[in-house]
Design an enzyme around this catalytic site. Structure first.
Site, mmCIF file in Angstrom:
data_model
loop_
_atom_site.group_PDB
_atom_site.id
_atom_site.type_symbol
_atom_site.label_atom_id
_atom_site.label_comp_id
_atom_site.label_asym_id
_atom_site.label_seq_id
_atom_site.Cartn_x
_atom_site.Cartn_y
_atom_site.Cartn_z
ATOM 1 N N ASN A 55 0.871 -1.175 0.000
ATOM 2 C CA ASN A 55 0.000 0.000 0.000
ATOM 3 C C ASN A 55 0.907 1.225 0.000
ATOM 4 O O ASN A 55 1.524 1.531 1.019
ATOM 5 C CB ASN A 55 -0.895 -0.033 1.251
ATOM 6 C CG ASN A 55 -1.708 1.243 1.413
ATOM 7 O OD1 ASN A 55 -1.771 2.067 0.503
ATOM 8 N ND2 ASN A 55 -2.327 1.397 2.577
ATOM 9 N N TRP A 56 0.993 1.867 -1.151
ATOM 10 C CA TRP A 56 1.898 3.013 -1.264
ATOM 11 C C TRP A 56 1.346 4.266 -0.577
ATOM 12 O O TRP A 56 2.050 5.269 -0.458
ATOM 13 C CB TRP A 56 2.185 3.324 -2.744
ATOM 14 C CG TRP A 56 3.157 2.394 -3.394
ATOM 15 C CD1 TRP A 56 3.638 1.214 -2.888
ATOM 16 C CD2 TRP A 56 3.787 2.566 -4.677
ATOM 17 N NE1 TRP A 56 4.520 0.638 -3.779
ATOM 18 C CE2 TRP A 56 4.626 1.448 -4.878
ATOM 19 C CE3 TRP A 56 3.715 3.540 -5.676
ATOM 20 C CZ2 TRP A 56 5.392 1.293 -6.041
ATOM 21 C CZ3 TRP A 56 4.468 3.388 -6.831
ATOM 22 C CH2 TRP A 56 5.308 2.268 -6.998
ATOM 23 N N LYS A 57 0.068 4.226 -0.184
ATOM 24 C CA LYS A 57 -0.574 5.402 0.435
ATOM 25 C C LYS A 57 -0.359 6.637 -0.464
ATOM 26 O O LYS A 57 -0.372 6.498 -1.693
ATOM 27 C CB LYS A 57 -0.045 5.603 1.861
ATOM 28 C CG LYS A 57 -0.146 4.312 2.684
ATOM 29 C CD LYS A 57 0.133 4.490 4.147
ATOM 30 C CE LYS A 57 -0.017 3.149 4.853
ATOM 31 N NZ LYS A 57 0.138 3.249 6.311
ATOM 32 N N HIS A 103 -9.318 1.309 5.220
ATOM 33 C CA HIS A 103 -8.028 1.473 5.900
ATOM 34 C C HIS A 103 -8.223 2.443 7.070
ATOM 35 O O HIS A 103 -9.018 3.383 6.976
ATOM 36 C CB HIS A 103 -6.985 2.017 4.912
ATOM 37 C CG HIS A 103 -5.596 1.959 5.464
ATOM 38 N ND1 HIS A 103 -5.136 2.880 6.383
ATOM 39 C CD2 HIS A 103 -4.588 1.076 5.267
ATOM 40 C CE1 HIS A 103 -3.887 2.558 6.711
ATOM 41 N NE2 HIS A 103 -3.531 1.469 6.050
ATOM 42 N N GLU A 119 -6.562 4.837 8.015
ATOM 43 C CA GLU A 119 -6.330 6.241 7.650
ATOM 44 C C GLU A 119 -7.560 6.842 6.969
ATOM 45 O O GLU A 119 -7.840 8.034 7.119
ATOM 46 C CB GLU A 119 -5.060 6.346 6.786
ATOM 47 C CG GLU A 119 -3.809 6.104 7.635
ATOM 48 C CD GLU A 119 -2.638 5.470 6.915
ATOM 49 O OE1 GLU A 119 -2.613 5.445 5.678
ATOM 50 O OE2 GLU A 119 -1.729 4.971 7.625
ATOM 51 N N GLU A 168 -4.932 -4.707 10.755
ATOM 52 C CA GLU A 168 -3.910 -3.684 10.948
ATOM 53 C C GLU A 168 -4.175 -2.944 12.259
ATOM 54 O O GLU A 168 -5.011 -2.017 12.294
ATOM 55 C CB GLU A 168 -3.930 -2.675 9.792
ATOM 56 C CG GLU A 168 -3.649 -3.298 8.435
ATOM 57 C CD GLU A 168 -3.095 -2.284 7.456
ATOM 58 O OE1 GLU A 168 -2.082 -2.582 6.826
ATOM 59 O OE2 GLU A 168 -3.665 -1.178 7.329
ATOM 60 N N GLY A 180 3.087 2.305 10.801
ATOM 61 C CA GLY A 180 4.090 3.353 10.638
ATOM 62 C C GLY A 180 4.836 3.716 11.906
ATOM 63 O O GLY A 180 5.512 4.744 11.954
ATOM 64 N N SER A 189 3.958 -2.058 10.288
ATOM 65 C CA SER A 189 5.409 -2.129 10.512
ATOM 66 C C SER A 189 6.033 -3.461 10.101
ATOM 67 O O SER A 189 6.987 -3.931 10.730
ATOM 68 C CB SER A 189 5.743 -1.798 11.980
ATOM 69 O OG SER A 189 5.341 -0.478 12.288
ATOM 70 N N GLY A 218 3.041 -1.038 4.204
ATOM 71 C CA GLY A 218 3.084 0.376 3.840
ATOM 72 C C GLY A 218 4.484 0.800 3.450
ATOM 73 O O GLY A 218 4.950 0.543 2.334
ATOM 74 N N GLY A 219 5.187 1.403 4.396
ATOM 75 C CA GLY A 219 6.500 1.991 4.114
ATOM 76 C C GLY A 219 7.471 1.073 3.393
ATOM 77 O O GLY A 219 8.168 1.503 2.467
HETATM 78 P P1 13P Z 1 3.414 0.435 7.558
HETATM 79 O O1 13P Z 1 3.871 -0.877 6.948
HETATM 80 O O2 13P Z 1 4.115 1.620 7.020
HETATM 81 O O3 13P Z 1 3.394 0.352 9.051
HETATM 82 O O4 13P Z 1 1.874 0.632 7.099
HETATM 83 C C1 13P Z 1 0.982 -0.417 7.233
HETATM 84 C C2 13P Z 1 -0.262 -0.078 6.515
HETATM 85 O O5 13P Z 1 -1.011 0.783 6.933
HETATM 86 C C3 13P Z 1 -0.548 -0.781 5.259
HETATM 87 O O6 13P Z 1 -1.840 -0.535 4.814
#
Ligand code: 13P
Length: 249
Positions: free
Chosen positions: A9-11, A93, A95, A163, A169, A209, A230-231
């Site tokens: 997920n590149w957000k 998600h 977010e 999640e 993050g 993470s 994510g990251g």
């Molecule tokens: P991180 O891997 O950056 O913690 O993000 C997880 C996430 O929200 C994937 O959707």
């Protein structure tokens, strides 16, 4: 049984300058033994879908509107994601739930629309730190599942991503016991609601993470069928070790 899935997920990250990362993934993963999905920002979806054409890696959106079309400035429909080459869409998600006030009912309506358009819905659930500390994790997850997942699903139209909000993050990862408890609970809820055929075939991803250094430990937990990353999905060099750990699990 359950097909494993490594999802990125590149957000709100990624421009044309990110295309070489995708080319590197394509070159390294010519015949992956697990499903691999990248969900870039909407502006990059067509370009990634084109770049990955002919590869085993598929693309997805990060959200869609519940309506098929209409006066919804700035929104994107499930059909538009399909038109841009997507096979999946992340929905609910944390977010989106926080930044845009999305409720379980909103997520459910979006999921219905996505599934009707032929997409696979990756529905996210997860507790906040306060909810975990109050020992409410399973009731929160149960409520989100009941409210966000639409009734008529087949296994190939649904993925659940667990999640924990406090792990996203932050570099904080739940213990393997904590992950296992929630994943076993989600599996039991899916089987209760959809029967053992569908309930046992829906992939349940862990997200929060995940890195190359902790992936193997997480993938060894019961009912963890992959990750939503994510990251560490932004660079091929970070994402590939996670995919490799899933293939080896
Ligand atoms: P991180 O891997 O950056 O913690 O993000 C997880 C996430 O929200 C994937 O959707």
């Amino acid at each position: 049984m359950v097909r494993k899935l490594a999802a990125g997920n590149w957000k709100m990250n990624g421009t044309g300058a990110s295309l070489p990362e995708v080319e590197a993934l394509k070159a390294a993963l010519s015949e992956p033994s697990v499903d691999v999905l990248i969900c870039p920002p909407a502006t990059m979806l067509s370009r990634l879908s084109d770049a990955l054409d002919g590869s085993a890696i598929v693309t997805g959106g990060q959200d869609c509107h519940a309506a098929g079309s209409g006066a919804h400035t700035g929104d994107i429909s499930a059909d538009m994601l399909r038109d841009a080459g997507a096979t999946h869409v992340i929905l609910g998600h944390s977010e989106r739930r926080t930044d845009h006030g999305e409720s379980d009912a909103d997520v459910r309506a979006k999921a219905k629309s996505a599934i009707a358009a032929g997409l696979r819905a990756v529905i996210c659930v997860g507790e906040t730190l306060g909810e975990r500390e109050a020992a409410n994790t399973l009731s929160i997850i149960g409520g989100q599942l009941a409210g966000s997942v639409p009734d008529l699903v087949t296994a190939d139209r649904l993925v659940i991503a667990y999640e924990p909000v406090w792990a996203i993050g932050t570099g904080k990862v739940p213990t393997t016991d904590q992950i296992g408890e929630v994943h076993d609970f989600i599996r039991a809820e899916l089987e209760k609601r959809f029967g053992s055929g569908v309930g046992r075939s829906v992939p349940i991803l862990y997200g929060g993470s995940v890195k190359g250094s902790n992936a193997a430990k997480i993938f060894a937990v019961s009912n963890v069928n992959g990750a939503l990353v994510g990251g560490a999905s932004l660079k091929a060099a970070d994402f590939l070790p996670i995919v490799e750990a899933l293939q080896a699990s």
